[in-house]
Design an enzyme around this catalytic site. Sequence first.
Site, PDB file in Angstrom:
ATOM      1  N   LYS A 117       0.820  -1.211   0.000  1.00 43.06           N
ATOM      2  CA  LYS A 117       0.000   0.000   0.000  1.00 43.06           C
ATOM      3  C   LYS A 117       0.852   1.258   0.000  1.00 43.06           C
ATOM      4  CE  LYS A 117      -4.336  -1.572   2.049  1.00 43.06           C
ATOM      5  NZ  LYS A 117      -5.315  -1.364   3.119  1.00 43.06           N
ATOM      6  N   LYS A 209      -4.821  -9.504  -7.437  1.00 39.18           N
ATOM      7  CA  LYS A 209      -5.979  -9.764  -6.592  1.00 39.18           C
ATOM      8  C   LYS A 209      -7.173  -8.918  -7.054  1.00 39.18           C
ATOM      9  CE  LYS A 209      -5.855  -8.060  -2.483  1.00 39.18           C
ATOM     10  NZ  LYS A 209      -5.577  -7.647  -1.103  1.00 39.18           N
ATOM     11  N   LYS A 212     -10.969  -3.573  -4.496  1.00 42.19           N
ATOM     12  CA  LYS A 212     -11.896  -2.444  -4.538  1.00 42.19           C
ATOM     13  C   LYS A 212     -11.304  -1.268  -5.293  1.00 42.19           C
ATOM     14  CE  LYS A 212     -13.916  -3.276   0.043  1.00 42.19           C
ATOM     15  NZ  LYS A 212     -13.688  -2.982   1.474  1.00 42.19           N
TER      16      LYS A 212
END
Length: 346
Positions: A117, A209, A212
């Site tokens: 992230k 993956k 969102k």
Amino acid sequence: MTTTNFQPRVFSGVQPTGNLHLGNYLGAIQKFVALQNDYECIYCVVDLHAITVAQDPLELKRTIREVAAAFIAAGVDPAKNIIFNQSQVSAHAELAWVLGCTARIGWLNRMTQFKEKAGKHTEQVSVGLYTYPVLMAADILAYKATHVPVGEDQKQHLELARDIAQKFNNDFAASIAANGHGEAFFPQPEPLIQGAATRVMSLRDGSKKMSKSDPSDASRINLTDDADTIAAKVRKAKTDPEPLPLEIAGLEGRPEADNLVGIYAALAGVPKERVLAEFGGGQFSGFKNALVDVAVDKLGPIGGEMKRLVTEPDAIDAILKSGAERADAIARPILGAVKDIVGFVR
Ligand code: AMP
Ligand code: TRP
């Protein structure tokens, strides 16, 4: 030390960060529903976690309610289980502070999700993003939860929660005993990462993956997508030119095929072997038609019910408030005991 001396209790959390998708459903929410028959379950909309990256305040309110609606629409009974949002129960933040003094910097430095992230911007991201896994440990341990249903991507965070529980039990062993809690105060929470789709991949790229935040909406099936959108996304999903294999071993090195077979298996509630026994040897087009049917069958009613529920925000807020009161009633005495163990005066 195991969880054996502790009352079984399930806890899990989902971030209100928009675009709930098939991965969230198969990795987590579908399991929340299955567990409610056998366990006392606490399901949390983790809004404190959401603000570790910037959120639009109005959008955050909407997505908190939307995640609660998704739990209910998927079949979690809010009367039997506890559904609430994290920020309404102060024990999460308070315990996170104490456990932040138990966890070691070296442990956090190993967290791969933080590295992903933060990317190159490790000096610019929030302190909250860094200590995120400590808050997650506090979420679980504030209830002495023993079982945590999550997707594969949360495995490392669960291991950290176990390490923190263990270190707290060791560091304060004498005080834990002196306060009448026996040998161990916290259980070692067990991850429940099971089934055919613990890591659902992007429909556009089998090495990524389903997420969102993927800029491509075609990469994921959102829980609120209508039947036509689901069909279009499945038909457009990336595949390879070979027919489907007859056996699991034949999925090796074919991430897109493996992903679609896993999705079908998890939606239909059958093992991947059964899917290959039925569709192996055939072309993707026929399999994709069947996948559209099972996906629309399963997700259509959930999406419809979510959309209906969010039109009544007051009803959702009432569920969250009552859930928060019930959650607080469990967490408050546990936090009180932690304060005694650590040596605070109260
Ligand atoms: P999050 O949206 O990050 O709060 O994730 C909520 C839950 O969904 C967690 O248990 C995750 O592990 C799970 N999850 C998220 N993405 C996926 C995915 N692509 N496949 C399987 N599970 C997932
Ligand atoms: N970190 C989890 C995720 O992103 C969400 C989460 C927060 C959670 N607290 C939790 C999951 C406690 C399980 C238990 O998916």
